[in-house]
Design a protein around this motif. Sequence first.
Motif, PDB file in Angstrom:
ATOM      1  N   LYS A 134      11.741  -0.204 -12.307  1.00 23.08           N
ATOM      2  CA  LYS A 134      11.019  -0.088 -13.783  1.00 23.08           C
ATOM      3  C   LYS A 134       9.687   0.632 -13.633  1.00 23.08           C
ATOM      4  O   LYS A 134       9.415   1.350 -14.421  1.00 23.08           O
ATOM      5  N   SER A 135       8.907   0.383 -12.417  1.00 25.04           N
ATOM      6  CA  SER A 135       7.411   1.113 -12.235  1.00 25.04           C
ATOM      7  C   SER A 135       7.942   2.457 -11.975  1.00 25.04           C
ATOM      8  O   SER A 135       7.152   3.546 -12.733  1.00 25.04           O
ATOM      9  N   LEU A 136       9.077   3.014 -11.662  1.00 22.67           N
ATOM     10  CA  LEU A 136       9.299   4.483 -11.587  1.00 22.67           C
ATOM     11  C   LEU A 136       9.808   5.162 -13.078  1.00 22.67           C
ATOM     12  O   LEU A 136       9.282   6.072 -13.341  1.00 22.67           O
ATOM     13  N   LEU A 137      10.436   4.267 -13.745  1.00 23.37           N
ATOM     14  CA  LEU A 137      10.772   4.599 -15.101  1.00 23.37           C
ATOM     15  C   LEU A 137       9.512   4.733 -15.816  1.00 23.37           C
ATOM     16  O   LEU A 137       9.682   5.547 -16.741  1.00 23.37           O
ATOM     17  N   GLU A 138       8.620   3.971 -15.733  1.00 28.65           N
ATOM     18  CA  GLU A 138       7.437   3.879 -16.393  1.00 28.65           C
ATOM     19  C   GLU A 138       6.614   5.161 -16.274  1.00 28.65           C
ATOM     20  O   GLU A 138       5.958   5.869 -17.056  1.00 28.65           O
ATOM     21  N   ILE A 139       6.726   5.514 -15.012  1.00 26.16           N
ATOM     22  CA  ILE A 139       5.901   7.009 -14.438  1.00 26.16           C
ATOM     23  C   ILE A 139       6.799   8.095 -15.284  1.00 26.16           C
ATOM     24  O   ILE A 139       6.038   9.006 -15.889  1.00 26.16           O
ATOM     25  N   ALA A 140       8.005   8.300 -15.688  1.00 20.07           N
ATOM     26  CA  ALA A 140       8.751   8.968 -15.948  1.00 20.07           C
ATOM     27  C   ALA A 140       8.353   9.193 -17.475  1.00 20.07           C
ATOM     28  O   ALA A 140       8.656  10.221 -18.334  1.00 20.07           O
ATOM     29  N   ARG A 141       8.310   7.795 -17.935  1.00 20.45           N
ATOM     30  CA  ARG A 141       8.063   7.618 -19.770  1.00 20.45           C
ATOM     31  C   ARG A 141       6.718   8.257 -20.003  1.00 20.45           C
ATOM     32  O   ARG A 141       6.723   8.970 -20.788  1.00 20.45           O
ATOM     33  N   ARG A 142       5.984   8.097 -19.064  1.00 22.58           N
ATOM     34  CA  ARG A 142       4.381   8.176 -19.177  1.00 22.58           C
ATOM     35  C   ARG A 142       4.520   9.930 -19.182  1.00 22.58           C
ATOM     36  O   ARG A 142       3.207  10.607 -19.779  1.00 22.58           O
ATOM     37  N   THR A 143       5.206  10.474 -18.148  1.00 25.40           N
ATOM     38  CA  THR A 143       4.879  11.788 -18.084  1.00 25.40           C
ATOM     39  C   THR A 143       6.309  12.696 -18.662  1.00 25.40           C
ATOM     40  O   THR A 143       6.211  13.720 -18.758  1.00 25.40           O
ATOM     41  N   ASP A 144       6.867  12.095 -19.533  1.00 22.62           N
ATOM     42  CA  ASP A 144       7.839  12.604 -20.589  1.00 22.62           C
ATOM     43  C   ASP A 144       8.791  13.591 -20.013  1.00 22.62           C
ATOM     44  O   ASP A 144       8.952  14.857 -20.172  1.00 22.62           O
ATOM     45  N   VAL A 145       9.407  12.956 -18.618  1.00 21.22           N
ATOM     46  CA  VAL A 145      10.657  13.532 -18.162  1.00 21.22           C
ATOM     47  C   VAL A 145      11.699  13.016 -18.086  1.00 21.22           C
ATOM     48  O   VAL A 145      11.555  11.278 -18.124  1.00 21.22           O
ATOM     49  N   LEU A 146      12.852  13.264 -17.823  1.00 22.76           N
ATOM     50  CA  LEU A 146      14.185  12.624 -17.620  1.00 22.76           C
ATOM     51  C   LEU A 146      14.480  11.818 -16.391  1.00 22.76           C
ATOM     52  O   LEU A 146      13.962  12.570 -15.404  1.00 22.76           O
TER      53      LEU A 146
ATOM     54  N   ALA B  15       0.857  -1.298  -0.023  1.00 24.41           N
ATOM     55  CA  ALA B  15       0.124   0.028  -0.061  1.00 24.41           C
ATOM     56  C   ALA B  15       0.771   1.255   0.111  1.00 24.41           C
ATOM     57  O   ALA B  15       0.492   2.303  -0.707  1.00 24.41           O
ATOM     58  N   ALA B  16       1.992   1.186   0.777  1.00 22.07           N
ATOM     59  CA  ALA B  16       2.860   2.435   0.763  1.00 22.07           C
ATOM     60  C   ALA B  16       3.355   2.578  -0.501  1.00 22.07           C
ATOM     61  O   ALA B  16       3.617   3.914  -0.729  1.00 22.07           O
ATOM     62  N   PHE B  17       3.716   1.668  -1.524  1.00 16.92           N
ATOM     63  CA  PHE B  17       4.652   2.014  -2.877  1.00 16.92           C
ATOM     64  C   PHE B  17       3.152   2.268  -3.791  1.00 16.92           C
ATOM     65  O   PHE B  17       3.609   3.108  -4.688  1.00 16.92           O
ATOM     66  N   GLU B  18       2.168   1.966  -3.405  1.00 17.87           N
ATOM     67  CA  GLU B  18       1.135   2.378  -4.376  1.00 17.87           C
ATOM     68  C   GLU B  18       0.782   3.906  -3.971  1.00 17.87           C
ATOM     69  O   GLU B  18       0.691   4.638  -5.101  1.00 17.87           O
ATOM     70  N   LEU B  19       0.908   4.180  -3.041  1.00 19.58           N
ATOM     71  CA  LEU B  19       0.775   5.840  -2.537  1.00 19.58           C
ATOM     72  C   LEU B  19       1.736   6.505  -3.180  1.00 19.58           C
ATOM     73  O   LEU B  19       1.870   7.550  -3.884  1.00 19.58           O
ATOM     74  N   LEU B  20       3.216   5.928  -3.032  1.00 19.50           N
ATOM     75  CA  LEU B  20       4.197   6.539  -3.394  1.00 19.50           C
ATOM     76  C   LEU B  20       4.244   6.960  -4.927  1.00 19.50           C
ATOM     77  O   LEU B  20       4.417   7.918  -5.420  1.00 19.50           O
ATOM     78  N   HIS B  21       3.949   5.734  -5.744  1.00 18.69           N
ATOM     79  CA  HIS B  21       3.805   5.887  -7.094  1.00 18.69           C
ATOM     80  C   HIS B  21       2.693   6.936  -7.570  1.00 18.69           C
ATOM     81  O   HIS B  21       2.803   7.844  -8.539  1.00 18.69           O
ATOM     82  N   THR B  22       1.651   7.028  -6.807  1.00 18.03           N
ATOM     83  CA  THR B  22       0.641   8.089  -6.897  1.00 18.03           C
ATOM     84  C   THR B  22       1.074   9.551  -6.880  1.00 18.03           C
ATOM     85  O   THR B  22       0.940  10.333  -7.505  1.00 18.03           O
ATOM     86  N   ILE B  23       1.863   9.651  -5.741  1.00 19.64           N
ATOM     87  CA  ILE B  23       2.495  10.821  -5.500  1.00 19.64           C
ATOM     88  C   ILE B  23       3.566  11.332  -6.725  1.00 19.64           C
ATOM     89  O   ILE B  23       3.525  12.511  -7.177  1.00 19.64           O
ATOM     90  N   VAL B  24       4.038  10.459  -7.173  1.00 15.91           N
ATOM     91  CA  VAL B  24       5.269  10.571  -8.005  1.00 15.91           C
ATOM     92  C   VAL B  24       4.506  10.904  -9.437  1.00 15.91           C
ATOM     93  O   VAL B  24       4.952  11.852 -10.124  1.00 15.91           O
ATOM     94  N   ASP B  25       3.478  10.273  -9.742  1.00 20.45           N
ATOM     95  CA  ASP B  25       2.733  10.495 -10.963  1.00 20.45           C
ATOM     96  C   ASP B  25       2.399  11.889 -10.968  1.00 20.45           C
ATOM     97  O   ASP B  25       2.249  12.555 -11.866  1.00 20.45           O
ATOM     98  N   LYS B  26       1.430  12.330  -9.841  1.00 24.27           N
ATOM     99  CA  LYS B  26       1.038  13.549  -9.767  1.00 24.27           C
ATOM    100  C   LYS B  26       1.929  14.821  -9.913  1.00 24.27           C
ATOM    101  O   LYS B  26       1.826  15.668 -10.548  1.00 24.27           O
ATOM    102  N   ARG B  27       3.168  14.567  -9.127  1.00 24.91           N
ATOM    103  CA  ARG B  27       4.123  15.517  -9.143  1.00 24.91           C
ATOM    104  C   ARG B  27       4.633  15.661 -10.637  1.00 24.91           C
ATOM    105  O   ARG B  27       4.873  16.927 -11.033  1.00 24.91           O
TER     106      ARG B  27
END
Length: 845
Positions: free
Chosen positions: A93-105, A61-73
Amino acid sequence: MRQLLTSIETPELGLVVLCGASGAGKSTFARRHFTDTEIVSSDQCRALVGDDETDQSVTGAAFELLHTIVDKRLELGRLTVIDATNVKAEDRKSLLEIARRTDVLATAIVFDLPLDLCLERNSSRPDRRTPEHAIRRQHASIRRGAKQLRKERFARVYTLGSAAELDSIEVVRTRLWNDRRDDAGPFDIIGDVHGCHVELLALLEQLGYDTTADPIVHPDGRRVVFLGDLVDRGPGVAEVLDVAMSMVDAGSALCILGNHENKLSRALAGRDVKVTHGLGESLEQLERRSPEFRERVTGFIDGLISHYVFDGGRLVVAHAGLPQRYHGRSSGRVRNIALYGDTDGETDEYGLPVRYQWAQDYRGTAAVVYGHTPVPDPEWVNNTICLDTGAVFGGELTAMRWPERQMVSVQAEREYYEPIRPLEAEVEPRLPRRLDISDVLGKRRIDTTLAGRVSIDADRSSAALEVMSRFAVDPRWLVHLPPTMAPVAASKRPDCLEHPDEAFAYFRKAGVSEVVCEEKHMGSRAVLVFASDAAAALARFGISNDDAGVIVTRTGRPFFSEPGLTGALLDRVRLAADAAGVWDRLGTDWLVVDAELLPWSAKSAELLRDVYAATGAAGAAVLDAGRRLVSDAMGRGIDLEALATRTTGRAEHLASYVDAYRRYCWDVDGVAGIEIAPFQLLAAEGEVLARRPHKWHLEQIDALIEQAPDVLRRTDRRFVDLSDGGSVQAANDWWYSLTQGGGEGMVVKPAASVAHAKGGLVLPGVKCRGRDYLRIIYGPEYLEPSNLERLRQRSLGRKTSLAQREFALGIEALDRFVANEHLHRVHECVFGVLALESEPVDPRL
């Protein structure tokens, strides 16, 4: 031996992933170099969801929250730092996927410190400790996987191998190459050149550049921004490149990458590319130049980027355009869309890619200037514009001056290359710009240039939607609603409630030195939105009704229900505009005009009949009966002299009341009898005219009235120097003459139209109404001393605030419309004005 790091570069917008075993110093490092809000910690997320940052049972649950916060930021464009072990590839990999989806380095910082040091630090923690076997496992994982990080799509990987290195390292924030927000120009943005060297020099000369200089420069320091596609098809590819490269080297130009440069670069590098769409012409021309020149071209193209963000984020340039969510981002997807547009692989009947019409749905505040797809003429669509006007196909080479937004073009000498698809076929019909109910519902906070942020309560938004959905004109016409107007403060004079003295005192206190007093007409506020003809209406508003325009009330409703009446009136106004030369003088084919429409009975006949006339008739009947009864009683010797005097006085008050509202009524027969009293030209193509001084407006309107005196009424006026007692007294005398002759009164406005004081926005106008007119508002007997004293206590604070906020929203709506922003941005302000109108304010003010 590995060289010790002295600094780490992280982009201002991007994802930073800290990787290392517990005890390696990640959290300490993060707190030292980043703000608390930039750090997203797995331990903190465990505490948030499970009340204990060491509770491993809530890790999922903690990492689900972490990924949500990262995605929104990252979606919002905020630098985000992940403080977690991140030692496994699947975690990263999950963090890099968020970076790819939001088009950031994404940047990885590896903490490869000795195991003994990690264990020692862990054992000395006073609050929490990680089991030793877990740290050993984490340390082994990061040692095994460190070399793989560069293959995981991290843009940069930094490795810290000692405590000394960790303590001495400096973190440097860097801007992305496309981020030039601090560069406001001025610029001259040039569309696709395609080897048209002669036309390029002619355009630069027309823009004021010294084309005899080497490199070419502008005497006032302006710079060119090339939108890419300098090459292919035309006869002067090498010469165009020479001009562009020398100007870029000298700092008098910037250039972005076009799809044709991208393909040429691959061809020059020996890649297997199809020699089509004019590439052969470029290769042939470059072959005639020296190897050093070709090498210079290769280096120049390699240094070009996909897009730039300029002027505080107000301007974006990209070869094929760029939807808002990609502005200032960096990824392969952003690059491809900026070069080629958004395509799905389909082709049209000419075999060319079918591109998503992103501009039709663009809702961004930044102006996007692009090329790539040739059009016959540049046209603003939702704050985007294409400058590729097909010079190489025999069209024009076009530039836009920024921030002026002025177009400058030169005609091509001839058709150098036959287009696959005719230019006319490139023009897509303008689709209705989509509106969404979520754009106007709920609590709104609208940013305005005049008054900062204006808040709209949710229940007010709902009230506005009710009116709009049931009564308003087609929303594409509805680009402005005028503000309410506050009255002057109560007068201290014994014989009146309102007097010009208080109006002059208000503006004098606000620091306004000159005002204009305008006659207040006996009519209803109206806004005229119209084009010179049906074609102009369709081009600018995306709609053309039979009238090529509308006349609306303050609540956005059609002024007339009778068919043909609006069109007949607008036709007369158009003829006047034609005869007065307004269209040519203002360089426009549409106008928004603020006016008063007379008589009052043209809109409010039902109100006059059912309220005012009914009150007058009922009062007359009662007082006539009362006077007869008093007269009969006095005839029998009863002393009712005081009552008789009071009854006679009430009858006189009532007669004055009836006379007052009757002045607002006269018979009309179609257009005959209806008058329009324009007092301000609000907007035209390229400018919000409402910011011009009132003197200019009145001069323009007087010229219109001369051409149509039968339908347009002049607004009498007096300009007043508030420091000149004689000027003020003359205005007071004029007000007395107006009101004693039955006029409603006057409106006092800052001569400059828009004024600010230390306390904020100055009211755009205050109304000062006459004694007799106020009987309609407050009743026949309002001048009785007891009634007048009570009315002097009326509170104007809410009404004044309402007038200021509505004025700011009205100007903001025009600003956004003139800037060709998406219609939802305009309607946000229009709905805001209507929503504020539902606030509980005394309607008599």
